[in-house]
Design a protein around this motif. Structure first.
Motif, PDB file in Angstrom:
ATOM      1  N   GLN A 257      24.879  22.160  -8.273  1.00  0.00           N
ATOM      2  CA  GLN A 257      23.658  22.470  -7.545  1.00  0.00           C
ATOM      3  C   GLN A 257      22.648  23.074  -8.495  1.00  0.00           C
ATOM      4  OE1 GLN A 257      24.790  25.305  -4.566  1.00  0.00           O
ATOM      5  NE2 GLN A 257      25.247  26.913  -6.033  1.00  0.00           N
ATOM      6  N   SER A 258      21.383  22.836  -8.226  1.00  0.00           N
ATOM      7  CA  SER A 258      20.324  23.444  -9.026  1.00  0.00           C
ATOM      8  C   SER A 258      19.924  24.772  -8.389  1.00  0.00           C
ATOM      9  CB  SER A 258      19.117  22.509  -9.096  1.00  0.00           C
ATOM     10  OG  SER A 258      18.631  22.232  -7.795  1.00  0.00           O
ATOM     11  N   HIS A 259      19.204  25.571  -9.150  1.00  0.00           N
ATOM     12  CA  HIS A 259      18.665  26.833  -8.654  1.00  0.00           C
ATOM     13  C   HIS A 259      17.148  26.791  -8.752  1.00  0.00           C
ATOM     14  CE1 HIS A 259      22.597  29.248  -9.566  1.00  0.00           C
ATOM     15  NE2 HIS A 259      22.694  28.498  -8.506  1.00  0.00           N
TER      16      HIS A 259
ATOM     17  N   ASP B  86       7.075  22.619  -9.301  1.00  0.00           N
ATOM     18  CA  ASP B  86       6.198  22.117  -8.246  1.00  0.00           C
ATOM     19  C   ASP B  86       4.853  22.838  -8.292  1.00  0.00           C
ATOM     20  OD1 ASP B  86       6.496  24.632  -7.047  1.00  0.00           O
ATOM     21  OD2 ASP B  86       8.022  23.944  -5.635  1.00  0.00           O
ATOM     22  N   ASP B  87       3.982  22.516  -7.361  1.00  0.00           N
ATOM     23  CA  ASP B  87       2.630  23.094  -7.334  1.00  0.00           C
ATOM     24  C   ASP B  87       2.633  24.599  -7.110  1.00  0.00           C
ATOM     25  OD1 ASP B  87       1.685  20.592  -7.677  1.00  0.00           O
ATOM     26  OD2 ASP B  87       1.141  20.245  -5.602  1.00  0.00           O
ATOM     27  N   ASN B  88       3.705  25.112  -6.514  1.00  0.00           N
ATOM     28  CA  ASN B  88       3.783  26.547  -6.219  1.00  0.00           C
ATOM     29  C   ASN B  88       4.404  27.337  -7.365  1.00  0.00           C
ATOM     30  OD1 ASN B  88       2.703  26.225  -3.573  1.00  0.00           O
ATOM     31  ND2 ASN B  88       4.713  25.488  -2.882  1.00  0.00           N
ATOM     32  N   ASN B  89       4.562  26.686  -8.510  1.00  0.00           N
ATOM     33  CA  ASN B  89       5.127  27.323  -9.699  1.00  0.00           C
ATOM     34  C   ASN B  89       6.576  27.753  -9.503  1.00  0.00           C
ATOM     35  OD1 ASN B  89       2.662  26.973 -10.983  1.00  0.00           O
ATOM     36  ND2 ASN B  89       1.925  29.004 -10.414  1.00  0.00           N
ATOM     37  N   GLU B  90       7.279  27.037  -8.635  1.00  0.00           N
ATOM     38  CA  GLU B  90       8.718  27.236  -8.467  1.00  0.00           C
ATOM     39  C   GLU B  90       9.446  26.121  -9.218  1.00  0.00           C
ATOM     40  OE1 GLU B  90      10.708  29.609  -6.727  1.00  0.00           O
ATOM     41  OE2 GLU B  90       8.826  30.708  -6.949  1.00  0.00           O
ATOM     42  N   GLY B  91      10.444  26.508  -9.994  1.00  0.00           N
ATOM     43  CA  GLY B  91      11.157  25.540 -10.808  1.00  0.00           C
ATOM     44  C   GLY B  91      12.572  25.300 -10.327  1.00  0.00           C
ATOM     45  N   GLU B  92      12.950  24.034 -10.235  1.00  0.00           N
ATOM     46  CA  GLU B  92      14.321  23.655  -9.898  1.00  0.00           C
ATOM     47  C   GLU B  92      15.082  23.512 -11.214  1.00  0.00           C
ATOM     48  OE1 GLU B  92      16.732  20.127  -7.468  1.00  0.00           O
ATOM     49  OE2 GLU B  92      14.551  20.021  -7.726  1.00  0.00           O
ATOM     50  N   HIS B  93      15.984  24.465 -11.490  1.00  0.00           N
ATOM     51  CA  HIS B  93      16.645  24.578 -12.787  1.00  0.00           C
ATOM     52  C   HIS B  93      18.011  23.893 -12.772  1.00  0.00           C
ATOM     53  CE1 HIS B  93      13.720  27.798 -12.775  1.00  0.00           C
ATOM     54  NE2 HIS B  93      13.988  28.132 -14.020  1.00  0.00           N
TER      55      HIS B  93
ATOM     56  N   ASN C 265      24.119  13.759 -31.273  1.00  0.00           N
ATOM     57  CA  ASN C 265      22.910  13.027 -30.915  1.00  0.00           C
ATOM     58  C   ASN C 265      23.251  12.137 -29.723  1.00  0.00           C
ATOM     59  OD1 ASN C 265      20.884  13.589 -33.238  1.00  0.00           O
ATOM     60  ND2 ASN C 265      22.783  13.089 -34.293  1.00  0.00           N
ATOM     61  N   LYS C 266      22.776  12.524 -28.556  1.00  0.00           N
ATOM     62  CA  LYS C 266      23.106  11.793 -27.333  1.00  0.00           C
ATOM     63  C   LYS C 266      21.857  11.503 -26.517  1.00  0.00           C
ATOM     64  CE  LYS C 266      26.124  14.726 -25.676  1.00  0.00           C
ATOM     65  NZ  LYS C 266      27.164  15.315 -24.792  1.00  0.00           N
ATOM     66  N   VAL C 267      21.813  10.322 -25.937  1.00  0.00           N
ATOM     67  CA  VAL C 267      20.781   9.972 -24.963  1.00  0.00           C
ATOM     68  C   VAL C 267      21.470   9.742 -23.633  1.00  0.00           C
ATOM     69  CG1 VAL C 267      19.082   8.235 -24.266  1.00  0.00           C
ATOM     70  CG2 VAL C 267      19.168   9.010 -26.629  1.00  0.00           C
ATOM     71  N   SER C 268      20.958  10.387 -22.596  1.00  0.00           N
ATOM     72  CA  SER C 268      21.528  10.199 -21.266  1.00  0.00           C
ATOM     73  C   SER C 268      20.412  10.091 -20.245  1.00  0.00           C
ATOM     74  CB  SER C 268      22.466  11.366 -20.899  1.00  0.00           C
ATOM     75  OG  SER C 268      21.796  12.606 -21.006  1.00  0.00           O
ATOM     76  N   VAL C 269      20.735   9.486 -19.110  1.00  0.00           N
ATOM     77  CA  VAL C 269      19.777   9.343 -18.015  1.00  0.00           C
ATOM     78  C   VAL C 269      20.383   9.982 -16.783  1.00  0.00           C
ATOM     79  CG1 VAL C 269      18.463   7.748 -16.573  1.00  0.00           C
ATOM     80  CG2 VAL C 269      18.848   7.214 -18.988  1.00  0.00           C
ATOM     81  N   TRP C 270      19.587  10.819 -16.099  1.00  0.00           N
ATOM     82  CA  TRP C 270      20.051  11.589 -14.956  1.00  0.00           C
ATOM     83  C   TRP C 270      19.283  11.220 -13.697  1.00  0.00           C
ATOM     84  CZ3 TRP C 270      23.973  15.325 -15.251  1.00  0.00           C
ATOM     85  CH2 TRP C 270      24.469  15.540 -16.542  1.00  0.00           C
ATOM     86  N   ASP C 271      20.010  11.070 -12.616  1.00  0.00           N
ATOM     87  CA  ASP C 271      19.424  10.917 -11.288  1.00  0.00           C
ATOM     88  C   ASP C 271      19.172  12.324 -10.765  1.00  0.00           C
ATOM     89  OD1 ASP C 271      19.016  10.722  -8.521  1.00  0.00           O
ATOM     90  OD2 ASP C 271      20.271   8.946  -8.338  1.00  0.00           O
ATOM     91  N   TRP C 272      17.900  12.710 -10.686  1.00  0.00           N
ATOM     92  CA  TRP C 272      17.586  14.090 -10.349  1.00  0.00           C
ATOM     93  C   TRP C 272      17.884  14.426  -8.893  1.00  0.00           C
ATOM     94  CZ3 TRP C 272      17.147  18.039 -13.396  1.00  0.00           C
ATOM     95  CH2 TRP C 272      16.660  19.248 -12.893  1.00  0.00           C
ATOM     96  N   ARG C 273      17.893  13.439  -8.015  1.00  0.00           N
ATOM     97  CA  ARG C 273      18.146  13.734  -6.586  1.00  0.00           C
ATOM     98  C   ARG C 273      19.532  14.336  -6.377  1.00  0.00           C
ATOM     99  NH1 ARG C 273      15.816   8.576  -6.082  1.00  0.00           N
ATOM    100  NH2 ARG C 273      13.669   8.620  -5.323  1.00  0.00           N
TER     101      ARG C 273
END
Length: 638
Positions: free
Chosen positions: A20-22, A61-68, A99-107
Motif C-alpha cells: 500500500q502507498s502512503h 496532486d493539486d492539493n500538494n498531497e503525495g502518494e508515496h 542497472n535496472k529498468v522496470s515498469v509499474w502499474d500505479w493503480r
C-alpha cells in the motif's frame, strides 16, 4: 525431495506483491532526481510524479498531497510516464553494477516489466502513443524498443544508433528523433527502420528537449544553452547561463529555464521563439530567493502555468510563471513532519526506538511514546538487560557505550580503531560478549564481564560474525579471500581457523540459537546469481539451503526469535519460517521497503527504509498498522 519442494514453493512467493502507498506531504529523504508530468484528459488535473535517490516514487496532486511508494533500495535516476497516465517506467541504479529498468502499474502498485542491464542507461521515454518504451543504453547498440503490449524487445531501427541520451517520437510514432552526445541529431523512419536524416550538431549536450512544435532542439553544455534548428541542424543561439535547469517540455512554444548563482539567487528566464527561425535574447520572467548549498534546486519542469522544482535535500517547490520584477520565494510543497527511526530492539513487552535525537520506549498495545533518553548521538542500539542498552554507530569510529536508562549514565566499553561495520551481543554460558567487525577486515571480541578486548581474526572480505555454544566464532566472509570458503570458524582461545564445507561467493546476515546458524549466501553459476537462506549445524557440520531467491540480494538479513526465523530476502517483504513446525508465511509490506525486524512475546515490529515501523502479529501475515514518529514525538498511524 521434500526439502527441494519447500525451497521451490517458498521461492514462488516472491512473484506476488501486495503493498500500500502512503499519502502525505513528506519530502524525499535524498536528492530529487526527476519530476515528470502525468498525461491526462482532465482540464484541471495538474498531478505529477517525483523520483529520488531514496528509491521513492511520489504521485503529487493539486492539493500538494503525495502518494508515496518505495520502488527500489537504490536511487531512481530516470522516470517516464506512459500516455495512459498510469504506467510509470523507472531506471534504478547504484552508479555501479545495478542497472535496472522496470515498469509499474500505479493503480495497484504492481510491476509489469523488468530488465537488467550490464551498462548504464542514458535515456528513458515512452513513444507518443505509448506503444513502445524506448531505452537508451551506453552501448554501440544505442536505442532499445520494448513493445508495451507484449513487453518484448522489437527491432524498430535497422542500424545501431550508438550511445544516445535523448529520444523523441512524432505524435504518429512514424518518426523518431535521436540525439547522440557525439554530436549527431538523427531522424529515423520507425515504420521501415531506415535513417531519414542526420545532422552534425553541438557535442555533449544534456537536459535535451524539443520545443515549438519540434522545430527547435535545445540542450546544456558548460553553462551554455544551445538552441538548434531541428529541421536544418544549424545552431540558432548560444546563451550564457549560470547552472541552468531547462524546464520546458515538447508542448511549449518558448524555452523556460532556471538560473542559479550558487548562493540563494534564482532567476526564471525565457527564450521566445520568433517566426520559427530565431530565438529572442533571454527575458527575465521573475527573480527568486531559494535554497542553497546542499539544499539547492537541482531539477524541475514547467507544467502549464507553473514550475515544479526538486532539491538536493529532497524538497519539492512550486511557483507560477507570472512575470514580475519583485523577488519572491518558492512555495514549498513538502514538509518534514516525521522523525526517522534509525534502529530498534525489543524490551520485554515494549520496544526501544532510536532516532537521531532520543531513545523512546513504546508498544503497539498502549501507543504511548515514552522518551527514556534525550541526548543521543549514535545510530544503533542493542538491549543488554532491564536497565541498560548498548549504543554504537555504524560506519564510524565512535566509541561503543553502555547506557543505563535509569540513571542516564553512560560509560565507554571500547573505542574502535577503524569504522564499525557490524556489532552483535552474544551470550555463551554465563558470559556476555560483543562481537565487532571493523572495515571488512577485523573481527574483535569484547568480554563485557572481564572488560577484555582482543582481535580474533584478520582478513579481507569479512561480512559478519556470531558466537555459538560450541565456543567457536563463526565468520561470514567472501570466498575470494583465504581461506576460500564463505563461512569459517575461529576458536577465540587458540585462534585455530577452520574453513567450512560451504559453497558460495559470499555469506552474511548470520543468526544463531547457539547450535544452528542461519545466514545468507550469494552464489553464482552459469544460470546467473542467486541468494540463499541457509542453515549450518555446528554439531553435525551439515549445511542446508532452505530458501532461494533467483536474483542477487546483498542487503538481505536473518533474524531469529524463538522458533521464528525472519528474512527480507527479495527486498519487498519479510518472510517468517517456523523452524519447529516448518510453516511459513510473509508479511505484507508498507509503502517503504523493510530493512530490519524485532519480536517480543506479543508483537513483531518491522523497521522500514524511510524510518517508519509496521506492526504485525507473531503467527500470521496480518499487518496491523504503519506508524510514523512525528517531530513532536507522537505516533501517526496510516
Amino acid at each position: 525431495m521434500k526439502k527441494l519442494i519447500f525451497v521451490l514453493l517458498f521461492a514462488s512467493f516472491f512473484g506476488a506483491l501486495w503493498a500500500q502507498s502512503h499519502t502525505s506531504s513528506q519530502s524525499h529523504q535524498q536528492t530529487v532526481t526527476n519530476i515528470c508530468s502525468i498525461p491526462t484528459t482532465k482540464a484541471f488535473d495538474f498531478s505529477y510524479f517525483s523520483a529520488g535517490d531514496d528509491g521513492f516514487l511520489i504521485r503529487w496532486d493539486d492539493n500538494n498531497e503525495g502518494e508515496h511508494y518505495q520502488l527500489s533500495d537504490v536511487g531512481i535516476k530516470f522516470i517516464a510516464v506512459s500516455p495512459n497516465g498510469n504506467d510509470v517506467a523507472v531506471y534504478e541504479s547504484d552508479g555501479g553494477s545495478i542497472n535496472k529498468v522496470s515498469v509499474w502499474d500505479w493503480r495497484n502498485l504492481s510491476r509489469k516489466y523488468q530488465k537488467k542491464y550490464t551498462d548504464s542507461i542514458t535515456s528513458l521515454s515512452f513513444s507518443a502513443r505509448g506503444n513502445y518504451l524506448i531505452v537508451g543504453t551506453a552501448t554501440v547498440d544505442g536505442a532499445e524498443f520494448i513493445n508495451t503490449k507484449s513487453w518484448t524487445k522489437t527491432q524498430k531501427i535497422k542500424s545501431n544508433t550508438s550511445i544516445i541520451n535523448y529520444i523523441y517520437t512524432s505524435d504518429t510514432e512514424k518518426t523518431g528523433v535521436f540525439y547522440s552526445p557525439a554530436g549527431k541529431l538523427s531522424y529515423y523512419n520507425l515504420q521501415n527502420g531506415q535513417l531519414k536524416e542526420k545532422f552534425s550538431v553541438v557535442q555533449g549536450l544534456s537536459q535535451n528537449v524539443m520545443f515549438n512544435n519540434n522545430i527547435f532542439f535545445a540542450g546544456v553544455k558548460d553553462n551554455n544553452i544551445y538552441v538548434i534548428h531541428a529541421y536544418k541542424g544549424t545552431t540558432v543561439a548560444s546563451i550564457k547561463a549560470q547552472n541552468p535547469i531547462i524546464l520546458s517540455s515538447g508542448k511549449d512554444k518558448n524555452l523556460y529555464y532556471l538560473e542559479y548563482d550558487g548562493r540563494n539567487n534564482y532567476e526564471l528566464k525565457m527564450l521566445e521563439s520568433q517566426d520559427n527561425q530565431t530565438i529572442s535574447n533571454p527575458r527575465l520572467v521573475k527573480p527568486f530567493k531559494g535554497p542553497r548549498g546542499e539544499n539547492a534546486i537541482c531539477t524541475g519542469i514547467k507544467q502549464n502555468t507553473e514550475i515544479i522544482l526538486g532539491s538536493k535535500s529532497g524538497e519539492i517547490y512550486k511557483s507560477d510563471i507570472d512575470p514580475t520584477i519583485t523577488t519572491s520565494n518558492f512555495t514549498q510543497v513538502t514538509e518534514n513532519t516525521y522523525s526517522k527511526i534509525l534502529d530498534m530492539c525489543s524490551a520485554d513487552t515494549d520496544f526501544y526506538f532510536l532516532t537521531d535525537k532520543a531513545i523512546f520506549k513504546s508498544s503497539y498495545d498502549n501507543g504511548i511514546v515514552n522518551k527514556v533518553y534525550a541526548d543521543n548521538s549514535q545510530t544503533n542500539l542493542i538491549n543488554y538487560d532491564e536497565e541498560n542498552v548498548i549504543l554504537w554507530s555504524k560506519a564510524t569510529k565512535k566509541s561503543v557505550e553502555m547506557l543505563n536508562l535509569t540513571t542516564k549514565q553512560k560509560k565507554t566499553l571500547f573505542t574502535p580503531k577503524n569504522n564499525i561495520q557490524s556489532l552483535k551481543l552474544s551470550s555463551v554460558g554465563s558470559k556476555q560478549y560483543i562481537i565487532e567487525i571493523e572495515s571488512n577486515t577485523l573481527v574483535n571480541l569484547y568480554d563485557i564481564t572481564n572488560k577484555e578486548y582482543k582481535e580474533i581474526y584478520s582478513g579481507t572480505g569479512v561480512q559478519d560474525a556470531i558466537f555459538a555454544d560450541d565456543g567457536n566464532i563463526y565468520i561470514a566472509k567472501s570466498a575470494s579471500s583465504n581461506p576460500r570458503s564463505p563461512l569459517i570458524s575461529v576458536n577465540p582461545e587458540t585462534y585455530e581457523t577452520v574453513p567450512l564445507q560451504v559453497n558460495g561467493n559470499v555469506a552474511f546476515g548470520l543468526s544463531t540459537d547457539g547450535k544452528l546458524i542461519w545466514g545468507v549466501n550469494l552464489q553464482s553459476d552459469e544460470n546467473g546469481k542467486s541468494t540463499y537462506i541457509f542453515s549450518y549445524n555446528t554439531t553435525t557440520k551439515k549445511y542446508t539451503n532452505i530458501l532461494r531467491f533467483a536474483e542477487e540480494d546483498a542487503e538481505a538479513f536473518t533474524y531469529l526469535y524463538g522458533n521464528n526465523l525472519f528474512t527480507n530476502i527479495g527486498k519487498n517483504k519479510v518472510y517468517c519460517y517456523n523452524i519447529g513446525t516448518k510453516k511459513r508465511f510473509s508479511y505484507n509490506r508498507s509503502a517503504s521497503i523493510p530493512v530490519n525486524i524485532c519480536q517480543n512475546q506479543s508483537r513483531v515490529v518491522i523497521l522500514n527504509s524511510n524510518g517508519s515501523i509496521s506492526w504485525c502479529g507473531t503467527s500470521n501475515s496480518n499487518l496491523l498498522a504503519d506508524w510514523y514518529l512525528t517531530t513532536d514525538e507522537q505516533w501517526y498511524e496510516f
